[in-house]
Design a protein around this motif. Structure first.
Motif, PDB file in Angstrom:
ATOM      1  N   PHE A 100      -8.616   0.834   6.050  1.00 43.31           N
ATOM      2  CA  PHE A 100      -8.027  -0.532   7.541  1.00 43.31           C
ATOM      3  C   PHE A 100      -7.921  -1.979   6.192  1.00 43.31           C
ATOM      4  CE2 PHE A 100      -8.800  -3.459  10.127  1.00 43.31           C
ATOM      5  CZ  PHE A 100      -8.211  -4.118  10.764  1.00 43.31           C
ATOM      6  N   ASN A 101      -9.254  -1.982   5.595  1.00 38.12           N
ATOM      7  CA  ASN A 101      -9.372  -3.440   5.026  1.00 38.12           C
ATOM      8  C   ASN A 101      -9.101  -3.340   3.865  1.00 38.12           C
ATOM      9  OD1 ASN A 101     -11.716  -5.438   3.805  1.00 38.12           O
ATOM     10  ND2 ASN A 101     -11.832  -3.796   2.692  1.00 38.12           N
ATOM     11  N   LEU A 102      -8.345  -2.222   3.102  1.00 40.27           N
ATOM     12  CA  LEU A 102      -7.820  -2.077   2.002  1.00 40.27           C
ATOM     13  C   LEU A 102      -6.278  -2.901   2.025  1.00 40.27           C
ATOM     14  CD1 LEU A 102      -8.652   0.768  -0.506  1.00 40.27           C
ATOM     15  CD2 LEU A 102      -8.987  -1.914  -1.187  1.00 40.27           C
ATOM     16  N   ASP A 103      -5.697  -2.649   3.324  1.00 40.15           N
ATOM     17  CA  ASP A 103      -4.408  -2.525   3.620  1.00 40.15           C
ATOM     18  C   ASP A 103      -4.157  -3.960   3.956  1.00 40.15           C
ATOM     19  OD1 ASP A 103      -3.611   0.075   3.024  1.00 40.15           O
ATOM     20  OD2 ASP A 103      -3.448   1.512   5.124  1.00 40.15           O
ATOM     21  N   ARG A 104      -5.191  -4.264   4.993  1.00 36.93           N
ATOM     22  CA  ARG A 104      -5.208  -5.116   5.621  1.00 36.93           C
ATOM     23  C   ARG A 104      -5.452  -6.587   4.257  1.00 36.93           C
ATOM     24  NH1 ARG A 104      -9.409  -9.052   8.166  1.00 36.93           N
ATOM     25  NH2 ARG A 104      -8.446  -9.735   9.897  1.00 36.93           N
ATOM     26  N   PHE A 105      -6.075  -5.882   3.594  1.00 34.01           N
ATOM     27  CA  PHE A 105      -6.381  -7.181   2.246  1.00 34.01           C
ATOM     28  C   PHE A 105      -4.447  -7.168   2.019  1.00 34.01           C
ATOM     29  CE2 PHE A 105      -7.350  -7.623  -2.369  1.00 34.01           C
ATOM     30  CZ  PHE A 105      -7.724  -8.770  -2.302  1.00 34.01           C
ATOM     31  N   ILE A 106      -4.439  -6.339   0.914  1.00 33.80           N
ATOM     32  CA  ILE A 106      -2.730  -6.191   0.649  1.00 33.80           C
ATOM     33  C   ILE A 106      -1.978  -6.791   1.337  1.00 33.80           C
ATOM     34  CG2 ILE A 106      -0.633  -4.706  -0.118  1.00 33.80           C
ATOM     35  CD1 ILE A 106      -3.180  -2.426  -0.863  1.00 33.80           C
ATOM     36  N   VAL A 107      -2.241  -6.662   2.492  1.00 36.33           N
ATOM     37  CA  VAL A 107      -0.801  -7.602   2.494  1.00 36.33           C
ATOM     38  C   VAL A 107      -0.716  -8.831   3.230  1.00 36.33           C
ATOM     39  CG1 VAL A 107       0.417  -7.745   5.717  1.00 36.33           C
ATOM     40  CG2 VAL A 107      -0.277  -5.420   4.232  1.00 36.33           C
ATOM     41  N   ASN A 108      -2.309  -9.414   3.396  1.00 34.18           N
ATOM     42  CA  ASN A 108      -2.845 -10.937   3.578  1.00 34.18           C
ATOM     43  C   ASN A 108      -2.688 -11.508   2.230  1.00 34.18           C
ATOM     44  OD1 ASN A 108      -3.634 -11.796   6.456  1.00 34.18           O
ATOM     45  ND2 ASN A 108      -4.147  -9.775   5.974  1.00 34.18           N
ATOM     46  N   THR A 109      -2.461 -10.756   1.188  1.00 32.57           N
ATOM     47  CA  THR A 109      -2.730 -11.017  -0.244  1.00 32.57           C
ATOM     48  C   THR A 109      -1.246 -11.202  -0.639  1.00 32.57           C
ATOM     49  OG1 THR A 109      -3.647  -9.226  -0.991  1.00 32.57           O
ATOM     50  CG2 THR A 109      -5.180 -11.009  -0.597  1.00 32.57           C
ATOM     51  N   MET A 110      -1.049 -10.659   0.111  1.00 35.18           N
ATOM     52  CA  MET A 110       0.881 -11.174  -0.522  1.00 35.18           C
ATOM     53  C   MET A 110       1.462 -12.206  -0.048  1.00 35.18           C
ATOM     54  SD  MET A 110       2.997  -8.034  -2.061  1.00 35.18           S
ATOM     55  CE  MET A 110       4.186  -8.988  -2.876  1.00 35.18           C
ATOM     56  N   ARG A 129      -0.412  -3.656  -5.945  1.00 34.75           N
ATOM     57  CA  ARG A 129      -0.577  -3.376  -3.814  1.00 34.75           C
ATOM     58  C   ARG A 129       0.367  -2.407  -3.899  1.00 34.75           C
ATOM     59  NH1 ARG A 129      -0.821  -8.893  -5.142  1.00 34.75           N
ATOM     60  NH2 ARG A 129      -2.173 -10.328  -4.337  1.00 34.75           N
ATOM     61  N   LEU A 130       1.666  -2.413  -4.516  1.00 34.02           N
ATOM     62  CA  LEU A 130       2.391  -0.846  -4.133  1.00 34.02           C
ATOM     63  C   LEU A 130       2.053   0.368  -4.501  1.00 34.02           C
ATOM     64  CD1 LEU A 130       6.036  -2.707  -4.531  1.00 34.02           C
ATOM     65  CD2 LEU A 130       4.884  -1.716  -2.146  1.00 34.02           C
ATOM     66  N   VAL A 131       1.274  -0.065  -6.163  1.00 30.00           N
ATOM     67  CA  VAL A 131       1.070   1.408  -6.844  1.00 30.00           C
ATOM     68  C   VAL A 131      -0.431   1.849  -5.831  1.00 30.00           C
ATOM     69  CG1 VAL A 131      -0.077   2.303  -9.231  1.00 30.00           C
ATOM     70  CG2 VAL A 131       1.835   0.747  -8.961  1.00 30.00           C
ATOM     71  N   ILE A 132      -1.557   0.777  -5.295  1.00 24.15           N
ATOM     72  CA  ILE A 132      -2.287   1.522  -4.643  1.00 24.15           C
ATOM     73  C   ILE A 132      -2.222   1.727  -3.375  1.00 24.15           C
ATOM     74  CG2 ILE A 132      -4.888  -0.125  -3.835  1.00 24.15           C
ATOM     75  CD1 ILE A 132      -4.609  -1.856  -5.823  1.00 24.15           C
ATOM     76  N   ALA A 133      -0.715   1.133  -3.310  1.00 21.97           N
ATOM     77  CA  ALA A 133      -0.746   1.743  -1.606  1.00 21.97           C
ATOM     78  C   ALA A 133       0.352   3.133  -2.011  1.00 21.97           C
ATOM     79  CB  ALA A 133       0.365   1.407  -1.013  1.00 21.97           C
ATOM     80  N   LEU A 134       0.302   3.523  -2.670  1.00 20.29           N
ATOM     81  CA  LEU A 134       0.945   4.589  -2.955  1.00 20.29           C
ATOM     82  C   LEU A 134       0.157   5.465  -3.019  1.00 20.29           C
ATOM     83  CD1 LEU A 134       3.813   6.856  -4.004  1.00 20.29           C
ATOM     84  CD2 LEU A 134       3.214   6.020  -6.373  1.00 20.29           C
ATOM     85  N   PHE A 135      -0.595   5.604  -4.737  1.00 23.63           N
ATOM     86  CA  PHE A 135      -1.751   6.377  -3.773  1.00 23.63           C
ATOM     87  C   PHE A 135      -2.793   6.511  -3.378  1.00 23.63           C
ATOM     88  CE2 PHE A 135      -1.521   5.287  -8.592  1.00 23.63           C
ATOM     89  CZ  PHE A 135      -1.672   6.797  -9.150  1.00 23.63           C
ATOM     90  N   LEU A 136      -2.551   5.640  -2.041  1.00 27.97           N
ATOM     91  CA  LEU A 136      -3.623   5.339  -0.891  1.00 27.97           C
ATOM     92  C   LEU A 136      -2.791   6.489   0.357  1.00 27.97           C
ATOM     93  CD1 LEU A 136      -4.836   1.956  -0.035  1.00 27.97           C
ATOM     94  CD2 LEU A 136      -6.178   4.193  -0.605  1.00 27.97           C
ATOM     95  N   GLY A 137      -1.556   5.847   0.030  1.00 26.11           N
ATOM     96  CA  GLY A 137      -0.457   7.429   1.255  1.00 26.11           C
ATOM     97  C   GLY A 137      -0.904   8.721   0.229  1.00 26.11           C
ATOM     98  N   ILE A 138      -0.467   9.023  -1.055  1.00 22.65           N
ATOM     99  CA  ILE A 138      -0.903  10.356  -1.192  1.00 22.65           C
ATOM    100  C   ILE A 138      -2.729  11.136  -0.831  1.00 22.65           C
ATOM    101  CG2 ILE A 138      -1.193  11.970  -3.589  1.00 22.65           C
ATOM    102  CD1 ILE A 138       0.834   9.867  -5.072  1.00 22.65           C
ATOM    103  N   MET A 366       6.566  10.798   3.328  1.00 21.05           N
ATOM    104  CA  MET A 366       6.603   9.920   4.726  1.00 21.05           C
ATOM    105  C   MET A 366       5.392   9.077   5.118  1.00 21.05           C
ATOM    106  SD  MET A 366       6.076  11.547   8.544  1.00 21.05           S
ATOM    107  CE  MET A 366       4.902  11.822   8.331  1.00 21.05           C
ATOM    108  N   PHE A 367       4.310   9.969   4.647  1.00 17.41           N
ATOM    109  CA  PHE A 367       2.744   8.915   4.282  1.00 17.41           C
ATOM    110  C   PHE A 367       2.962   7.812   3.868  1.00 17.41           C
ATOM    111  CE2 PHE A 367       1.537  12.930   7.213  1.00 17.41           C
ATOM    112  CZ  PHE A 367       0.431  12.139   8.028  1.00 17.41           C
ATOM    113  N   ILE A 368       3.058   7.935   2.525  1.00 16.82           N
ATOM    114  CA  ILE A 368       3.766   7.213   1.375  1.00 16.82           C
ATOM    115  C   ILE A 368       4.369   6.432   1.678  1.00 16.82           C
ATOM    116  CG2 ILE A 368       4.288   6.750  -1.367  1.00 16.82           C
ATOM    117  CD1 ILE A 368       3.660   9.766  -2.019  1.00 16.82           C
ATOM    118  N   ILE A 369       5.282   5.947   2.770  1.00 16.07           N
ATOM    119  CA  ILE A 369       6.718   4.896   3.397  1.00 16.07           C
ATOM    120  C   ILE A 369       5.969   4.061   4.174  1.00 16.07           C
ATOM    121  CG2 ILE A 369       8.188   4.642   4.322  1.00 16.07           C
ATOM    122  CD1 ILE A 369       9.699   6.925   2.818  1.00 16.07           C
TER     123      ILE A 369
END
Length: 478
Positions: A100-110, A129-138, A366-369
């Motif tokens: 939650f903290n990582l996603d919130r930080f990624i979106v707010n610093t975008m 940020r997209l690469v980080i989000a990709l790995f988090l989705g996996i 689906m989770f990555i998206i």
């Protein structure tokens, strides 16, 4: 700002204490407020922009539900590792909050340029940020995939356990065959111990050598006996001849020959006695060698019997292990195949099926998206009233900060100027005081010199008055 409605402006009033714009707009419902917090939006500003409510509600909802799925995923993964509900709950909550903290930080610093399209600059800025989000989705999707395919994975784990059990039994069977072969070799070695071992061959060689030596001694003894018998016959014949001979010369020769042959007979008797001793010693040595050979064979047999007993014990253990393999290895296999790694191994096995592999890929995508959706939305969302108000607030803060910095600089410059003037006045006062002191010192020095000269003049006058001629002489000589 052109995009700010006049009525909206009337709802804004500056805070006289800190310059922050406060909103008189009432708080929205609890769901909006909660998801706005999740999105990281400034709620005081967002409340003034009703058209922006759903936008940040959606972003916050995506971030929240992604964290919720991460919480379930991490909790399930931790449960499969430690098989503890309490630890799984603790780690699941921790993992969900971390995502939650990582996603919130990624979106707010975008970075976003405020347009519907994604520009090249936005893409480059958001790529990390997209690469980080990709790995988090996996990472989030993998444990949930394991849960979705749990039944198939358990079936595959049972098959792997059976296969592993068969491998264990096969290995034990190989060990059992090797032990039986070793036992047969030990028995064969025991059967051939008396004739084939190097030690027994050594003893046989010793006995053969002794036997050959005795045969040689026996032949020598027989030769000595033959010679002794021949000499005794010769002596007997010579004595008979001596009794019938009257010739003195012949008698002397016969006596001499008898004595010579008698000495030889005695010598041969000594030789025969020595040979008999050697033969007896050889026979005794044969007995010793035979005893040693028997003892050696007994020792070898005992060692072989002990080795056979150990092999029999090992064979018994392996046979018992094979007979009770399902029980002996069950606990070990259950522990080995109930962890997270075993689930992953079974999952990889069932993914060899193309249908399962395709479904797994769709779930992961689906989770990555879902994970990268907030970042993409932030890049694609056009600027609205909230963004303008937020930018205005940022500019106001920036201007206020610049003003505060300017005031601080002015105060600092003023203090520096006051300090400089104060130091200058102090320096001038010190210089003036120094001049006065130096002047007084000079006057005092002049006064002292004049007084000294006057005193010296008086002393010289006294000398002249007392003895003028002497004073003139002394000054002339000097």
């Amino acid at each position: 700002m052109k995009l700010i409605d006049n009525n909206m402006k009337n709802n804004l009033e500056p805070d006289k204490n800190n310059g922050v714009t406060k909103s008189n707009v009432k708080r929205s419902n609890i769901f909006n407020e909660f998801f706005w917090i999740c999105s990281g939006a400034n709620r005081h500003i967002l409340r003034q922009c009703p058209t922006e409510y759903s936008k940040y509600f959606g972003i916050g909802g995506t971030i929240f539900f992604t964290a919720a799925m991460a919480m379930l995923s991490g909790g399930y993964a931790f449960y499969t590792i430690f098989n503890s509900i309490n630890l799984a709950i603790i780690f699941g909550v921790f993992w969900g909050l971390l995502i939650f903290n990582l996603d919130r930080f990624i979106v707010n610093t975008m970075y976003s340029d405020g347009k519907h399209t994604i520009s090249w600059g936005e893409f480059i800025s958001g790529l990390p940020r997209l690469v980080i989000a990709l790995f988090l989705g996996i990472v989030i999707s993998t444990p949930l995939e394991l849960k979705i395919f749990e039944d198939e994975i358990n079936v595959e784990i049972d098959r792997l356990i059976e296969q592993k059990l068969e491998n264990y039994i096969a290995k034990d069977s190989v060990v059992l065959n090797e032990l039986k072969q070793e036992k047969l070799l030990l028995y064969a070695r025991m059967d051939s111990l008396s004739v084939t071992t190097p030690v027994q061959n050594f003893y046989e060689n010793l006995l053969t050598n002794e036997s050959n030596q005795r045969e040689l001694l026996t032949q020598q003894r027989q030769n000595a006996l033959n010679e002794q018998n021949k000499l005794n016959n010769d002596i007997h014949n010579l004595r008979r001849r001596r009794n019938t001979t009257t010739d003195s010369i012949t008698l002397v020769q016969i006596d001499r020959s008898i004595r010579s042959k008698t000495r030889r007979v005695n010598t041969l008797s000594t030789i025969i006695a020595n040979i008999d001793d050697q033969i007896n010693a050889s026979l005794s040595k044969d007995n010793d060698i035979t005893i040693k050979r028997i003892n050696q064979i007994d020792d070898e047999r005992k060692k072989l019997q002990e080795a056979i007993a150990k092999v029999d014990e090992k064979i018994s253990i392996v046979e018992s292990r094979i007979d009770s393999a399902a029980v002996v290895y069950k606990a070990k296999l259950d522990k080995e195949f109930r962890g997270f790694q075993a689930h992953m191994l079974a999952f990889e096995e069932i993914k060899k099926n193309e249908t399962t592999k395709l479904v797994s890929l769709f779930i992961m995508f689906m989770f990555i998206i879902i994970e990268i959706a907030p970042t993409l939305f932030k890049m694609m969302i056009a600027s609205g009233p909230y963004d303008e108000l937020l930018r205005e607030e940022m500019e106001r803060k920036k201007a206020l900060s610049i003003t505060n910095v300017s005031i601080i600089n002015d105060n600092a410059n003023t203090q520096i100027q006051i300090s400089v003037e104060r130091n200058k006045a102090k320096l001038e006062a010190e210089l003036l005081a120094n001049k006065t002191v130096l002047s007084k010192i000079a006057e005092t020095q002049v006064e002292l010199i004049e007084t000294a000269i006057e005193e010296w003049r008086k002393e010289e006058l006294e000398k002249i008055k007392a003895n003028p001629s002497e004073y003139v002489k002394s000054n002339t000589n000097s």
